[in-house]
Design a protein around this motif. Structure first.
Motif, PDB file in Angstrom:
ATOM      1  N   GLN A 157      -7.618  82.180  42.658  1.00 31.41           N
ATOM      2  CA  GLN A 157      -8.344  83.009  41.538  1.00 31.41           C
ATOM      3  C   GLN A 157      -7.854  84.495  41.582  1.00 31.41           C
ATOM      4  N   HIS A 158      -7.212  84.848  40.516  1.00 32.85           N
ATOM      5  CA  HIS A 158      -7.084  86.238  40.401  1.00 32.85           C
ATOM      6  C   HIS A 158      -7.644  86.918  39.209  1.00 32.85           C
ATOM      7  N   PHE A 159      -8.749  87.659  39.562  1.00 35.93           N
ATOM      8  CA  PHE A 159      -9.342  88.432  38.230  1.00 35.93           C
ATOM      9  C   PHE A 159      -8.950  89.770  38.160  1.00 35.93           C
ATOM     10  N   VAL A 160      -8.837  90.526  36.979  1.00 32.26           N
ATOM     11  CA  VAL A 160      -8.835  91.827  36.750  1.00 32.26           C
ATOM     12  C   VAL A 160     -10.220  92.252  36.160  1.00 32.26           C
ATOM     13  N   ALA A 161     -10.639  93.485  36.888  1.00 31.89           N
ATOM     14  CA  ALA A 161     -11.726  94.159  36.518  1.00 31.89           C
ATOM     15  C   ALA A 161     -11.301  95.717  35.920  1.00 31.89           C
ATOM     16  N   GLY A 162     -10.929  95.620  34.646  1.00 36.20           N
ATOM     17  CA  GLY A 162     -10.115  96.733  34.184  1.00 36.20           C
ATOM     18  C   GLY A 162     -10.856  97.228  32.930  1.00 36.20           C
ATOM     19  N   ARG A 163     -11.853  96.558  32.368  1.00 35.77           N
ATOM     20  CA  ARG A 163     -11.933  96.651  31.206  1.00 35.77           C
ATOM     21  C   ARG A 163     -12.456  97.784  30.537  1.00 35.77           C
ATOM     22  N   PHE A 164     -13.091  98.860  31.333  1.00 35.51           N
ATOM     23  CA  PHE A 164     -13.340 100.023  30.921  1.00 35.51           C
ATOM     24  C   PHE A 164     -12.388 101.176  30.934  1.00 35.51           C
ATOM     25  N   LEU A 165     -11.152 100.779  31.191  1.00 36.02           N
ATOM     26  CA  LEU A 165      -9.860 101.734  31.126  1.00 36.02           C
ATOM     27  C   LEU A 165      -9.761 102.416  29.757  1.00 36.02           C
ATOM     28  N   PRO A 166      -9.873 103.684  29.305  1.00 43.50           N
ATOM     29  CA  PRO A 166      -9.516 104.120  28.128  1.00 43.50           C
ATOM     30  C   PRO A 166      -8.305 103.580  27.631  1.00 43.50           C
TER      31      PRO A 166
ATOM     32  N   GLU B 281       1.361 101.509  30.180  1.00 44.71           N
ATOM     33  CA  GLU B 281       1.982 100.357  29.583  1.00 44.71           C
ATOM     34  C   GLU B 281       1.344  99.107  30.117  1.00 44.71           C
ATOM     35  N   LEU B 282      -0.046  99.148  30.396  1.00 45.15           N
ATOM     36  CA  LEU B 282      -0.760  98.149  31.191  1.00 45.15           C
ATOM     37  C   LEU B 282      -0.618  96.678  30.486  1.00 45.15           C
ATOM     38  N   ASN B 283      -0.858  96.994  29.216  1.00 46.38           N
ATOM     39  CA  ASN B 283      -0.819  95.597  28.417  1.00 46.38           C
ATOM     40  C   ASN B 283      -2.052  94.669  29.069  1.00 46.38           C
ATOM     41  N   PRO B 284      -3.186  95.270  29.090  1.00 47.68           N
ATOM     42  CA  PRO B 284      -4.114  94.068  29.786  1.00 47.68           C
ATOM     43  C   PRO B 284      -4.485  92.913  28.808  1.00 47.68           C
ATOM     44  N   PRO B 285      -5.001  91.955  29.662  1.00 43.25           N
ATOM     45  CA  PRO B 285      -5.369  90.788  28.727  1.00 43.25           C
ATOM     46  C   PRO B 285      -6.709  90.935  28.142  1.00 43.25           C
ATOM     47  N   GLU B 286      -7.049  90.334  27.034  1.00 47.15           N
ATOM     48  CA  GLU B 286      -8.351  90.268  26.282  1.00 47.15           C
ATOM     49  C   GLU B 286      -9.505  89.776  27.152  1.00 47.15           C
ATOM     50  N   TYR B 287     -10.535  90.674  27.082  1.00 50.88           N
ATOM     51  CA  TYR B 287     -11.518  90.169  27.886  1.00 50.88           C
ATOM     52  C   TYR B 287     -12.725  89.342  27.042  1.00 50.88           C
ATOM     53  N   PRO B 288     -13.153  88.271  27.598  1.00 50.00           N
ATOM     54  CA  PRO B 288     -14.106  87.589  26.592  1.00 50.00           C
ATOM     55  C   PRO B 288     -15.369  88.140  26.269  1.00 50.00           C
ATOM     56  N   GLY B 289     -15.795  88.139  25.123  1.00 47.81           N
ATOM     57  CA  GLY B 289     -17.097  88.578  24.926  1.00 47.81           C
ATOM     58  C   GLY B 289     -17.563  90.113  25.574  1.00 47.81           C
ATOM     59  N   THR B 290     -18.459  90.066  26.253  1.00 48.64           N
ATOM     60  CA  THR B 290     -18.820  91.443  26.818  1.00 48.64           C
ATOM     61  C   THR B 290     -18.498  91.415  28.389  1.00 48.64           C
ATOM     62  N   GLU B 291     -17.953  90.490  28.548  1.00 46.74           N
ATOM     63  CA  GLU B 291     -17.383  90.465  30.312  1.00 46.74           C
ATOM     64  C   GLU B 291     -16.629  91.514  30.818  1.00 46.74           C
ATOM     65  N   CYS B 292     -17.015  92.064  32.088  1.00 45.77           N
ATOM     66  CA  CYS B 292     -16.154  93.094  32.593  1.00 45.77           C
ATOM     67  C   CYS B 292     -14.932  92.430  33.244  1.00 45.77           C
ATOM     68  N   VAL B 293     -14.821  91.132  33.634  1.00 42.98           N
ATOM     69  CA  VAL B 293     -13.873  90.717  34.297  1.00 42.98           C
ATOM     70  C   VAL B 293     -13.073  89.661  33.747  1.00 42.98           C
ATOM     71  N   VAL B 294     -11.876  89.376  33.767  1.00 39.74           N
ATOM     72  CA  VAL B 294     -10.973  88.369  33.165  1.00 39.74           C
ATOM     73  C   VAL B 294     -10.173  87.673  34.421  1.00 39.74           C
ATOM     74  N   ALA B 295     -10.194  86.242  34.262  1.00 39.22           N
ATOM     75  CA  ALA B 295      -9.388  85.451  35.082  1.00 39.22           C
ATOM     76  C   ALA B 295      -8.013  85.410  34.795  1.00 39.22           C
ATOM     77  N   LEU B 296      -6.945  85.816  35.520  1.00 41.48           N
ATOM     78  CA  LEU B 296      -5.478  85.812  35.095  1.00 41.48           C
ATOM     79  C   LEU B 296      -4.904  84.648  35.375  1.00 41.48           C
ATOM     80  N   ARG B 297      -5.452  83.664  36.281  1.00 40.88           N
ATOM     81  CA  ARG B 297      -4.892  82.263  36.351  1.00 40.88           C
ATOM     82  C   ARG B 297      -6.276  81.512  36.282  1.00 40.88           C
ATOM     83  N   ALA B 298      -5.765  80.133  35.643  1.00 42.73           N
ATOM     84  CA  ALA B 298      -6.683  79.260  35.688  1.00 42.73           C
ATOM     85  C   ALA B 298      -7.064  78.827  37.371  1.00 42.73           C
TER      86      ALA B 298
END
Lengths: 254, 202
Positions: free
Chosen positions: B166-175, B183-200
């Protein structure tokens, strides 16, 4: 009238409250003592705990008032920040609300001359969160522009008379019809006794543990936030906090 | 990191009876993040143990250490070189040894010895930001193989070579302006989660 529909709550004793069995409601001095211990013994910084507290508030708000529930065209939120740490919690909350897809606007009339608050203000400004130059003159204007107001004016250290401009602000907030979410203590309330003719928030986010004033809270949503109290401290003060769900930073009490 | 550790290894699924986790902290920022992670793991009802052989003099990081000590999180005085002892005692290892800022760090003690041991553990490793010892861009040849990677702010180039579960990104709070500028193009974070899984999960 909104207020008449509120359920009435029985009180079970001086420090027990209507929440989950055994959950303690703190007096003002106890709350201050716990805070002091976190900083002095545990060496937490104000920044650390304020960030976790503000994040809890934004998370609780997102659970109770999701952006899709707003009737205003944007999920617009007015965050009113007071002159102390409660105001700082509000600034952190505003920033996280922005991250969660809300459109917060801040009113911050009395700003402490300290790097912590200056930093938090800058973070909000750099995220394009507007700071109002003056408070909306009429309650009706607030109702029109915003779907929610966050009350981050006074916290658990509040004592005595309310100084301007906050007296007038609270007067206006007492007349709005959109919901108010208060951080830790509904502003203007006595921290232990409440205030029968004061602000009537729809949501209260108690930080660390609820204070006695929360026993007089008659709104729909009471959340616990500030999930940072070490087990030893919880035991020392017999907080009897119910368990938080999984890795959530908030717990819905009612 | 603790949130993503929890998602990757929910408490009921852990093989050992006690939810023990070893958190190995290096001398710089990556190690400090490990200390914060350990504290939150404790709040989440895990039983973390920390190995932090070279402590930073930074006052902020020293306070992180105090917070952990005051929360009764044990600090090991040495890391067993007998890998089976680690495999038996813990469910997982959090690798907070070296991050993106490390250059020659992995060659110096005590990091080199730590990494030599971690290479041989059989329990899952959760790496913070960069699997310790990997080149930030090119990745690794023969280094540690983490099961879970938690990229901080945004994935580093070496994450392309990550082969774990599993690869998670913890970067929700970057302005936003920082996200746009780089040009980070971050993924959508679900709900109020602070991490998102990049791969199933596999």
């Amino acid at each position: 009238d909104r207020d008449r529909c509120r359920p009435h709550r029985a009180m079970h004793g001086p420090s027990a409250g209507p929440g989950p069995r055994g959950l303690r409601f703190l007096g003002q001095e106890e709350a201050q003592a716990i805070d002091q211990e976190l900083f002095t013994d545990y060496k937490f910084s104000v920044d650390q705990l304020m960030e976790l507290a503000g994040l809890s508030c934004a998370t609780a708000i997102a659970k109770a008032y999701p952006p899709s529930s707003f009737t205003t065209s944007q999920p617009a939120v007015l965050v009113v920040c007071g002159p102390g740490n409660n105001g700082g919690d509000g600034l952190v909350c505003a920033r996280h609300l922005k991250m969660f897809g809300y459109e917060p606007t801040v009113y911050y009339p009395k700003r402490p001359n300290k790097p912590l608050f200056e930093g938090l203000t800058t973070q909000c400004q750099k995220m394009d969160i507007p700071f109002l130059p003056e408070f909306p003159a009429e309650a009706a204007l607030i109702d029109e522009l915003y779907g929610l107001v966050v009350d981050a004016i006074f916290g658990f250290s509040f004592k005595g008379a309310v100084r301007e401009p906050f007296g007038s602000i609270l007067g206006t907030l007492e007349r709005i019809t959109v919901p108010i979410a208060s951080i830790d203590i509904p502003s203007g309330w006595d921290v232990e006794k409440g205030k029968a003719d004061g602000l009537q928030p729809d949501m209260l986010i108690s930080l660390t543990a609820p204070k006695k004033a929360a026993m007089h809270f008659a709104g729909r949503y009471h959340f616990l936030g500030g999930r940072f109290v070490p087990a030893a401290l919880q035991e020392k003060y017999a907080l009897n906090l119910p368990p938080y769900p999984e890795t959530d930073c908030v717990l819905q009490l009612t | 990191v603790p949130v993503s550790s929890r998602q990757a290894f929910p408490l009921p699924s852990l093989p050992r009876k006690q939810p023990t986790v070893l958190v190995v902290c290096g001398p710089a920022q990556n190690g400090a993040i490990g200390l914060v992670c350990a504290r939150h793991l404790r709040i989440f009802d895990y039983e973390p143990t920390i190995f932090y052989p070279k402590r930073s003099p930074d006052p902020l990081y020293r306070d992180f250490t105090t917070q952990c000590e005051k929360m009764d999180i044990p600090f090991l005085s040495y890391l067993p070189t007998e890998v089976q002892l680690i495999n038996d005692a813990y469910n997982a290892v959090v690798d907070a040894v070296l991050g993106a800022e490390a250059e020659a760090g992995e060659g110096r003690e005590p990091c080199a010895a730590i990494l030599a041991t971690l290479k041989h553990v059989r329990i899952p490793i959760v790496s913070l930001d960069v699997p310790s010892g990997w080149d930030v861009e090119a990745g690794s040849s023969g280094g540690i193989s983490p099961d879970v990677l938690v990229s901080l702010s945004a994935p580093k180039q070496c994450a392309r070579r990550f082969l774990g579960r599993q690869h998670f990104v913890a970067g929700r709070f970057l302005p936003y302006d920082v996200q746009k500028k780089f040009e980070l193009n971050p993924p959508e974070y679900p709900g109020t989660e602070c991490v998102v899984a990049l791969r199933a999960p596999r």
